[in-house]
Design a protein around this motif. Structure first.
Motif, PDB file in Angstrom:
ATOM      1  N   TYR A  85     -30.265   0.866  -4.382  1.00  0.00           N
ATOM      2  CA  TYR A  85     -31.535   0.783  -5.128  1.00  0.00           C
ATOM      3  C   TYR A  85     -32.568   0.112  -4.239  1.00  0.00           C
ATOM      4  O   TYR A  85     -32.293  -0.894  -3.589  1.00  0.00           O
ATOM      5  N   THR A  86     -33.752   0.707  -4.166  1.00  0.00           N
ATOM      6  CA  THR A  86     -34.850   0.017  -3.509  1.00  0.00           C
ATOM      7  C   THR A  86     -36.144   0.430  -4.191  1.00  0.00           C
ATOM      8  O   THR A  86     -36.115   1.151  -5.195  1.00  0.00           O
ATOM      9  N   GLY A  87     -37.277  -0.020  -3.688  1.00  0.00           N
ATOM     10  CA  GLY A  87     -38.515   0.294  -4.395  1.00  0.00           C
ATOM     11  C   GLY A  87     -39.753   0.010  -3.591  1.00  0.00           C
ATOM     12  O   GLY A  87     -39.700  -0.501  -2.469  1.00  0.00           O
ATOM     13  N   ARG A  88     -40.871   0.338  -4.246  1.00  0.00           N
ATOM     14  CA  ARG A  88     -42.161   0.177  -3.593  1.00  0.00           C
ATOM     15  C   ARG A  88     -43.205  -0.058  -4.679  1.00  0.00           C
ATOM     16  O   ARG A  88     -43.199   0.641  -5.705  1.00  0.00           O
ATOM     17  N   GLY A  89     -44.052  -1.024  -4.458  1.00  0.00           N
ATOM     18  CA  GLY A  89     -45.169  -1.255  -5.372  1.00  0.00           C
ATOM     19  C   GLY A  89     -46.357  -0.432  -4.905  1.00  0.00           C
ATOM     20  O   GLY A  89     -46.923  -0.718  -3.859  1.00  0.00           O
ATOM     21  N   PRO A  90     -46.739   0.602  -5.659  1.00  0.00           N
ATOM     22  CA  PRO A  90     -47.768   1.526  -5.177  1.00  0.00           C
ATOM     23  C   PRO A  90     -49.189   0.982  -5.343  1.00  0.00           C
ATOM     24  O   PRO A  90     -49.921   1.395  -6.227  1.00  0.00           O
ATOM     25  N   PHE A 118     -34.855   4.943  -6.342  1.00  0.00           N
ATOM     26  CA  PHE A 118     -36.050   4.415  -5.673  1.00  0.00           C
ATOM     27  C   PHE A 118     -37.120   4.191  -6.734  1.00  0.00           C
ATOM     28  O   PHE A 118     -37.630   5.139  -7.324  1.00  0.00           O
ATOM     29  N   GLN A 119     -37.452   2.926  -6.970  1.00  0.00           N
ATOM     30  CA  GLN A 119     -38.397   2.600  -8.043  1.00  0.00           C
ATOM     31  C   GLN A 119     -39.828   2.475  -7.516  1.00  0.00           C
ATOM     32  O   GLN A 119     -40.089   1.720  -6.584  1.00  0.00           O
ATOM     33  N   LEU A 120     -40.740   3.202  -8.147  1.00  0.00           N
ATOM     34  CA  LEU A 120     -42.169   3.059  -7.844  1.00  0.00           C
ATOM     35  C   LEU A 120     -42.824   2.342  -9.018  1.00  0.00           C
ATOM     36  O   LEU A 120     -42.886   2.878 -10.133  1.00  0.00           O
ATOM     37  N   THR A 121     -43.291   1.122  -8.748  1.00  0.00           N
ATOM     38  CA  THR A 121     -43.711   0.237  -9.832  1.00  0.00           C
ATOM     39  C   THR A 121     -45.221   0.296 -10.061  1.00  0.00           C
ATOM     40  O   THR A 121     -45.944  -0.653  -9.752  1.00  0.00           O
ATOM     41  N   ASP A 122     -45.659   1.422 -10.625  1.00  0.00           N
ATOM     42  CA  ASP A 122     -47.094   1.549 -10.937  1.00  0.00           C
ATOM     43  C   ASP A 122     -47.530   0.483 -11.947  1.00  0.00           C
ATOM     44  O   ASP A 122     -48.649  -0.018 -11.891  1.00  0.00           O
ATOM     45  N   GLU A 124     -46.281  -2.613 -12.202  1.00  0.00           N
ATOM     46  CA  GLU A 124     -46.407  -3.897 -11.505  1.00  0.00           C
ATOM     47  C   GLU A 124     -47.763  -4.017 -10.813  1.00  0.00           C
ATOM     48  O   GLU A 124     -48.465  -5.028 -10.959  1.00  0.00           O
ATOM     49  N   LYS A 125     -48.109  -2.999 -10.049  1.00  0.00           N
ATOM     50  CA  LYS A 125     -49.340  -3.104  -9.270  1.00  0.00           C
ATOM     51  C   LYS A 125     -50.570  -3.089 -10.166  1.00  0.00           C
ATOM     52  O   LYS A 125     -51.588  -3.691  -9.836  1.00  0.00           O
ATOM     53  N   PHE A 126     -50.477  -2.423 -11.311  1.00  0.00           N
ATOM     54  CA  PHE A 126     -51.554  -2.485 -12.297  1.00  0.00           C
ATOM     55  C   PHE A 126     -51.678  -3.914 -12.852  1.00  0.00           C
ATOM     56  O   PHE A 126     -52.761  -4.489 -12.911  1.00  0.00           O
ATOM     57  N   PHE A 202     -43.295 -10.500 -18.102  1.00  0.00           N
ATOM     58  CA  PHE A 202     -42.201  -9.600 -18.464  1.00  0.00           C
ATOM     59  C   PHE A 202     -41.730  -8.760 -17.281  1.00  0.00           C
ATOM     60  O   PHE A 202     -40.571  -8.328 -17.230  1.00  0.00           O
ATOM     61  N   TYR A 203     -42.628  -8.540 -16.314  1.00  0.00           N
ATOM     62  CA  TYR A 203     -42.386  -7.506 -15.303  1.00  0.00           C
ATOM     63  C   TYR A 203     -41.027  -7.599 -14.595  1.00  0.00           C
ATOM     64  O   TYR A 203     -40.368  -6.589 -14.347  1.00  0.00           O
ATOM     65  N   THR A 204     -40.572  -8.803 -14.275  1.00  0.00           N
ATOM     66  CA  THR A 204     -39.326  -8.921 -13.488  1.00  0.00           C
ATOM     67  C   THR A 204     -38.150  -8.191 -14.171  1.00  0.00           C
ATOM     68  O   THR A 204     -37.252  -7.676 -13.502  1.00  0.00           O
ATOM     69  N   VAL A 225     -26.152  -1.929  -4.108  1.00  0.00           N
ATOM     70  CA  VAL A 225     -26.747  -2.748  -3.055  1.00  0.00           C
ATOM     71  C   VAL A 225     -28.223  -2.407  -2.960  1.00  0.00           C
ATOM     72  O   VAL A 225     -28.624  -1.249  -3.064  1.00  0.00           O
ATOM     73  N   ILE A 226     -29.012  -3.464  -2.764  1.00  0.00           N
ATOM     74  CA  ILE A 226     -30.462  -3.312  -2.696  1.00  0.00           C
ATOM     75  C   ILE A 226     -30.958  -3.697  -1.303  1.00  0.00           C
ATOM     76  O   ILE A 226     -30.988  -4.883  -0.965  1.00  0.00           O
ATOM     77  N   PRO A 227     -31.332  -2.742  -0.459  1.00  0.00           N
ATOM     78  CA  PRO A 227     -32.038  -3.130   0.755  1.00  0.00           C
ATOM     79  C   PRO A 227     -33.490  -3.429   0.373  1.00  0.00           C
ATOM     80  O   PRO A 227     -34.129  -2.611  -0.296  1.00  0.00           O
ATOM     81  N   CYS A 228     -33.990  -4.586   0.770  1.00  0.00           N
ATOM     82  CA  CYS A 228     -35.369  -4.940   0.388  1.00  0.00           C
ATOM     83  C   CYS A 228     -35.902  -6.040   1.288  1.00  0.00           C
ATOM     84  O   CYS A 228     -35.147  -6.731   1.961  1.00  0.00           O
ATOM     85  N   GLY A 229     -37.208  -6.197   1.288  1.00  0.00           N
ATOM     86  CA  GLY A 229     -37.832  -7.305   1.999  1.00  0.00           C
ATOM     87  C   GLY A 229     -37.344  -8.617   1.407  1.00  0.00           C
ATOM     88  O   GLY A 229     -37.122  -8.703   0.189  1.00  0.00           O
ATOM     89  N   ASP A 231     -38.908 -11.050   0.721  1.00  0.00           N
ATOM     90  CA  ASP A 231     -39.880 -11.527  -0.275  1.00  0.00           C
ATOM     91  C   ASP A 231     -39.511 -11.096  -1.701  1.00  0.00           C
ATOM     92  O   ASP A 231     -39.986 -11.685  -2.665  1.00  0.00           O
ATOM     93  N   GLN A 232     -38.675 -10.055  -1.821  1.00  0.00           N
ATOM     94  CA  GLN A 232     -38.297  -9.573  -3.155  1.00  0.00           C
ATOM     95  C   GLN A 232     -37.068 -10.298  -3.713  1.00  0.00           C
ATOM     96  O   GLN A 232     -36.653 -10.042  -4.847  1.00  0.00           O
ATOM     97  N   ASP A 233     -36.491 -11.192  -2.930  1.00  0.00           N
ATOM     98  CA  ASP A 233     -35.238 -11.825  -3.340  1.00  0.00           C
ATOM     99  C   ASP A 233     -35.350 -12.562  -4.679  1.00  0.00           C
ATOM    100  O   ASP A 233     -34.396 -12.592  -5.455  1.00  0.00           O
ATOM    101  N   HIS A 235     -36.786 -11.871  -7.451  1.00  0.00           N
ATOM    102  CA  HIS A 235     -36.458 -11.031  -8.615  1.00  0.00           C
ATOM    103  C   HIS A 235     -34.946 -10.932  -8.793  1.00  0.00           C
ATOM    104  O   HIS A 235     -34.425 -11.050  -9.891  1.00  0.00           O
ATOM    105  N   PHE A 236     -34.281 -10.693  -7.660  1.00  0.00           N
ATOM    106  CA  PHE A 236     -32.859 -10.375  -7.777  1.00  0.00           C
ATOM    107  C   PHE A 236     -31.993 -11.626  -7.908  1.00  0.00           C
ATOM    108  O   PHE A 236     -30.852 -11.528  -8.347  1.00  0.00           O
ATOM    109  N   ARG A 237     -32.546 -12.792  -7.576  1.00  0.00           N
ATOM    110  CA  ARG A 237     -31.843 -14.033  -7.928  1.00  0.00           C
ATOM    111  C   ARG A 237     -31.737 -14.115  -9.456  1.00  0.00           C
ATOM    112  O   ARG A 237     -30.683 -14.439  -9.997  1.00  0.00           O
TER     113      ARG A 237
HETATM  114  N1  TRP Z   1     -41.913  -5.232  -6.185  1.00  0.00           N
HETATM  115  C1  TRP Z   1     -41.767  -4.341  -5.071  1.00  0.00           C
HETATM  116  C2  TRP Z   1     -43.086  -4.285  -4.279  1.00  0.00           C
HETATM  117  O1  TRP Z   1     -44.070  -4.827  -4.653  1.00  0.00           O
HETATM  118  C3  TRP Z   1     -41.384  -2.955  -5.497  1.00  0.00           C
HETATM  119  C4  TRP Z   1     -39.944  -2.858  -5.885  1.00  0.00           C
HETATM  120  C5  TRP Z   1     -39.446  -2.524  -7.125  1.00  0.00           C
HETATM  121  C6  TRP Z   1     -38.814  -3.080  -5.037  1.00  0.00           C
HETATM  122  N2  TRP Z   1     -38.108  -2.516  -7.101  1.00  0.00           N
HETATM  123  C7  TRP Z   1     -37.691  -2.842  -5.843  1.00  0.00           C
HETATM  124  C8  TRP Z   1     -38.694  -3.403  -3.681  1.00  0.00           C
HETATM  125  C9  TRP Z   1     -36.421  -2.957  -5.298  1.00  0.00           C
HETATM  126  C10 TRP Z   1     -37.417  -3.521  -3.159  1.00  0.00           C
HETATM  127  C11 TRP Z   1     -36.284  -3.296  -3.950  1.00  0.00           C
HETATM  128  O2  TRP Z   1     -43.138  -3.676  -3.239  1.00  0.00           O
END
Ligand code: TRP
Length: 379
Positions: A85-90, A118-122, A124-126, A202-204, A225-229, A231-233, A235-237
């Motif tokens: 699982y990973t993601g991107r804040g658009p 792959f989560q796109l968090t529209d 979150e960014k809003f 609520f977002y987390t 497993v979540i590969p991520c920056g 900086d995102q740790d 949330h997952f803690r």
């Molecule tokens: N919050 C992340 C961001 O701003 C986006 C995101 C959502 C994310 N779920 C994730 C990033 C899981 C890494 C892993 O970019």
């Protein structure tokens, strides 16, 4: 702000939270502060045994920290599947720095044959950006999805989640998560205060939800497993704290360092368009931006030939190291020639411009083709 967040600023001169990354980051200190584990040679060897090779981002310790990745490899060795699982804040268009962890995720998918969410968090960014409308973040999500698809993820094994489209899948899980997290938890972890909007609070829970989607879809627990920056740790803690009480496994993590910016300060950021290379940039844009990049060069060509440059503080070299040059020997060779004064910044920049433009030409073609494939990838 609560102490947990302020500490980094006060004591160490840097900040790393999901919404603020600033200063000169001490990545080793983050391992200590967050309580994660280093990706050491032993773990790298295990990954090599399982994958058949080591990705350069592991070798270079760009992916440098983890939580429970040994457990994922144990499961894999036993023949059990896991998911990723990973993601991107658009919040804008994709820049090449964003591609760094996604390129790694694509490699993981290929080597381990894993299903990716792959989560796109529209949403979150809003919520977190006063100036962005929901229409803005939704359309960025669709545009970002094209870049993800262009990197070669397997359509059979990739599920792109757009939060506002897939809320029916996310919401029941997010609710169970949210019920276990109280306001003082998120205040401490994210630095929220009484002026924070309630959506952000609520977002987390929404970012936690995909950790458990594979288990929900399969009807049995699936390791994730979540590969991520790094900086995102945060949330997952929180996710890991509540996972077992909800009957799920804790998600494992692989953390990457953040891609540095072309102006030589902090991480690459879309809010500085003049120094940020977007995946849709034309060759002349790339040439212009790279020619303005901050390097470790001297004031004059003469002085540089004599004393050499400093590749360790050079944005051009950083681009090679973090994203565009998998071959360690080439990276080292250019660094040596720079230190010896054998290559000057102009020539070195031209090498990089060509590499990036070559990459982008192909990427942009695939990106256009991706428009017709989008439906195959959406959850
Ligand atoms: N919050 C992340 C961001 O701003 C986006 C995101 C959502 C994310 N779920 C994730 C990033 C899981 C890494 C892993 O970019």
């Amino acid at each position: 702000m609560p102490e947990e967040t302020e500490d980094h600023k006060r004591d160490e001169g840097f900040t790393v939270t999901p919404w603020e990354v600033e200063g000169n980051i001490d990545y080793e200190k983050l391992i200590e502060d967050f309580g994660t584990s280093k990706i050491d040679e032993e773990l790298i060897d295990r990954i090599k045994d399982a994958a058949g090779e080591v990705h350069f981002m592991l070798r270079r310790k760009i992916f440098y920290s983890h939580r429970d990745f040994n457990w994922i490899l144990d499961e894999h060795e036993k023949g059990n599947r896991f998911a990723m699982y990973t993601g991107r804040g658009p919040s804008g268009n994709t820049h090449v720095g964003h591609l760094m962890p996604w390129i790694f995720a694509q490699w993981m998918q290929e080597k381990f044959g894993v299903e990716l969410f792959f989560q796109l968090t529209d949403d979150e960014k809003f919520l977190f950006n006063f100036n962005l409308t929901l229409e803005d973040t939704y359309s960025f999500a669709l545009e970002n999805a094209l870049d993800i698809i262009a990197l070669g993820f397997d359509p059979e094994k990739t599920n792109i989640i757009i939060d506002t489209d897939n809320i029916d899948t996310l919401y029941p899980i997010a609710l169970r998560v949210a019920k276990r997290i109280n306001f003082s938890n998120v205040k401490a972890v994210f630095g929220f205060d009484n002026s924070t909007n309630v959506g952000s609070i609520f977002y987390t829970a929404i970012q936690s939800a995909p950790c458990f989607i594979p288990s929900e879809l399969e009807g049995e627990n699936v390791p994730v497993v979540i590969p991520c920056g790094i900086d995102q740790d945060a949330h997952f803690r929180l996710t890991r704290d509540i996972a077992e009480t909800l009957g799920y496994y804790k998600p494992a993590l692989l953390h990457n360092k953040l891609a540095p910016s072309l102006d030589g300060t902090g991480k690459m950021s879309a809010s500085k368009p003049s120094t940020t290379i977007f995946t849709t940039d034309k060759p002349e844009d790339v040439r212009k931006k790279i020619s303005q990049a901050v390097t470790g060069g001297r004031i004059s060509a003469e002085e540089q030939r004599e004393k050499g440059g400093n590749p360790d503080i050079c944005a051009v070299q950083n681009y090679r190291y973090f994203i565009f040059q998998p071959d360690d020997e080439i990276v080292e060779d250019i660094a040596d020639r720079c230190r010896n004064g054998d290559i000057l910044c102009g020539e070195c920049k031209h090498l990089l411009m060509d590499t990036i433009n070559y990459f982008l030409e192909e990427h942009q073609e695939k990106r256009e083709l991706a428009r017709d494939k989008l439906d195959d990838f959406l959850l």
